[in-house]
Design an enzyme around this catalytic site. Structure first.
Site, PDB file in Angstrom:
ATOM      1  CG  ASN A  10      31.233 -28.869 -64.472  1.00  0.00           C
ATOM      2  OD1 ASN A  10      31.097 -29.278 -63.314  1.00  0.00           O
ATOM      3  ND2 ASN A  10      30.226 -28.408 -65.201  1.00  0.00           N
ATOM      4  CD1 TRP A  11      35.628 -34.055 -63.412  1.00  0.00           C
ATOM      5  CD2 TRP A  11      36.231 -34.473 -61.303  1.00  0.00           C
ATOM      6  NE1 TRP A  11      36.957 -34.424 -63.419  1.00  0.00           N
ATOM      7  CE2 TRP A  11      37.348 -34.683 -62.138  1.00  0.00           C
ATOM      8  CE3 TRP A  11      36.382 -34.686 -59.927  1.00  0.00           C
ATOM      9  CZ2 TRP A  11      38.587 -35.088 -61.640  1.00  0.00           C
ATOM     10  CZ3 TRP A  11      37.613 -35.084 -59.423  1.00  0.00           C
ATOM     11  CH2 TRP A  11      38.710 -35.275 -60.284  1.00  0.00           C
ATOM     12  CG  HIS A  95      27.039 -25.178 -65.535  1.00  0.00           C
ATOM     13  ND1 HIS A  95      26.016 -25.914 -66.090  1.00  0.00           N
ATOM     14  CD2 HIS A  95      28.170 -25.558 -66.172  1.00  0.00           C
ATOM     15  CE1 HIS A  95      26.529 -26.718 -67.024  1.00  0.00           C
ATOM     16  NE2 HIS A  95      27.827 -26.513 -67.089  1.00  0.00           N
ATOM     17  CD  GLU A  97      24.644 -29.403 -66.738  1.00  0.00           C
ATOM     18  OE1 GLU A  97      25.240 -29.684 -65.677  1.00  0.00           O
ATOM     19  OE2 GLU A  97      25.044 -29.794 -67.853  1.00  0.00           O
ATOM     20  CD  GLU A 167      30.217 -24.311 -69.826  1.00  0.00           C
ATOM     21  OE1 GLU A 167      30.886 -25.305 -70.126  1.00  0.00           O
ATOM     22  OE2 GLU A 167      29.431 -24.284 -68.880  1.00  0.00           O
ATOM     23  CB  SER A 213      30.775 -30.801 -77.220  1.00  0.00           C
ATOM     24  OG  SER A 213      29.498 -31.262 -76.794  1.00  0.00           O
TER      25      SER A 213
HETATM   26  P1  PGA Z   1      30.505 -31.009 -71.816  1.00  0.00           P
HETATM   27  O1  PGA Z   1      30.050 -30.082 -70.565  1.00  0.00           O
HETATM   28  O2  PGA Z   1      31.993 -30.796 -71.989  1.00  0.00           O
HETATM   29  O3  PGA Z   1      30.165 -32.405 -71.398  1.00  0.00           O
HETATM   30  O4  PGA Z   1      29.749 -30.523 -72.997  1.00  0.00           O
HETATM   31  C1  PGA Z   1      30.501 -28.778 -70.418  1.00  0.00           C
HETATM   32  C2  PGA Z   1      29.859 -28.154 -69.209  1.00  0.00           C
HETATM   33  O5  PGA Z   1      28.676 -28.347 -68.966  1.00  0.00           O
HETATM   34  O6  PGA Z   1      30.509 -27.463 -68.438  1.00  0.00           O
END
Ligand code: PGA
Length: 262
Positions: A10-11, A95, A97, A167, A213
């Site tokens: 996921n960029w 997601h 975010e 996640e 992470s």
């Molecule tokens: P991260 O992000 O690997 O930098 O924790 C994961 C994600 O948000 O998909």
């Protein structure tokens, strides 16, 4: 698609089209021959060039979000048809975010999943709990709500087209991933929820990815868990060497995992 582990990069809001193409070219040579389905979620403006660069490689290109409507007065949004036209094969939906920073609700995510399926994009549905929810013992309740809302009314044959990413929000971008046991515990719970919604056999066919992470150092421990079918990688996916190392670790664990799961 091959029956082997999934790795999704996921960029986020990184990499111009030129940078995306360079990264794909490097990655393609680093991971050639690895039995892993590698998905890359690029920026919208990189999609078409990324798709072009991925031709003849095992890399699959997709997007990080879309609107639930096919078209309309939604300034600044993008539709499934536009993603398809650019060559996207999949789209990440829900997601954390998007949910936290852009106000996406369970209802919107549900509509997006349905739209993606209608328009032949593979939905990558993301679910996960906050630290406060985990600490107050609400993890299962939150995941159940997110999952049942997004998938509960789908026919089983559609659910089988979805990739599911667990996640935990407390692990995203923090450098402290869930440990393999924590990931396995939640994945096994999610698998049982899918079993209730569809059937135990179908639940086993829906790929469950862990994200938050993931690094080259912890990837092999996480992928070795019985209900972890793949990894969703944010920060580490920006560096082709790190992402390739994760892909290789997943490929190495495949035969062990297959034995374990059979
Ligand atoms: P991260 O992000 O690997 O930098 O924790 C994961 C994600 O948000 O998909």
């Amino acid at each position: 698609m091959e029956k082997c582990p999934y790795v999704i990069g996921n960029w986020k809001m990184h990499k111009t089209a030129r940078e995306a193409v360079d990264c794909i070219e490097t990655l393609a040579s680093l991971i050639a021959g690895c039995h892993v389905n590698l998905f890359l979620a690029t920026s919208f403006t990189s999609l078409a060039q990324a798709v072009q660069a991925s031709k003849g490689t095992q890399i699959i290109i997709g997007a990080q979000n879309m609107h639930e409507a096919r078209e309309g007065a939604f300034t600044g949004e993008i539709s499934s048809l536009m993603l398809k036209e650019a060559g996207a094969s999949f789209v990440m939906l829900g997601h954390s975010e998007r949910r936290a920073l852009f106000g996406e609700t369970d209802q919107m995510v549900k509509q997006k999943v349905a739209r993606a399926l209608q328009d032949d994009l593979i939905p990558v549905l993301c679910i996960g709990e906050t630290l406060a929810e985990r600490e107050s013992g609400k993890t299962e309740k939150v995941l159940k709500r997110q999952l049942e809302s997004a998938l509960g009314s789908l026919p089983a044959e559609d659910a089988l087209k979805v990739l599911l990413a667990y996640e935990p929000i407390w692990a995203i971008g923090t450098g402290s991933a869930a440990n393999p046991q924590q990931a396995q515990e939640v994945h096994s719970y999610v698998r049982s929820l899918l079993g209730h919604l569809f059937s135990a056999r179908k639940a086993r066919e829906i790929p469950l990815l862990y994200g938050g992470s993931v690094h080259p150092e912890n990837a092999h421990h996480l992928i070795a868990e019985g209900d972890v079918d793949g990894l969703l990688v944010g920060g580490s996916s920006l560096d082709p060497q790190a992402l390739a190392a994760i892909v290789r670790r997943c490929a190495q664990s495949t035969s062990i995992t297959r034995e374990k799961k059979s």
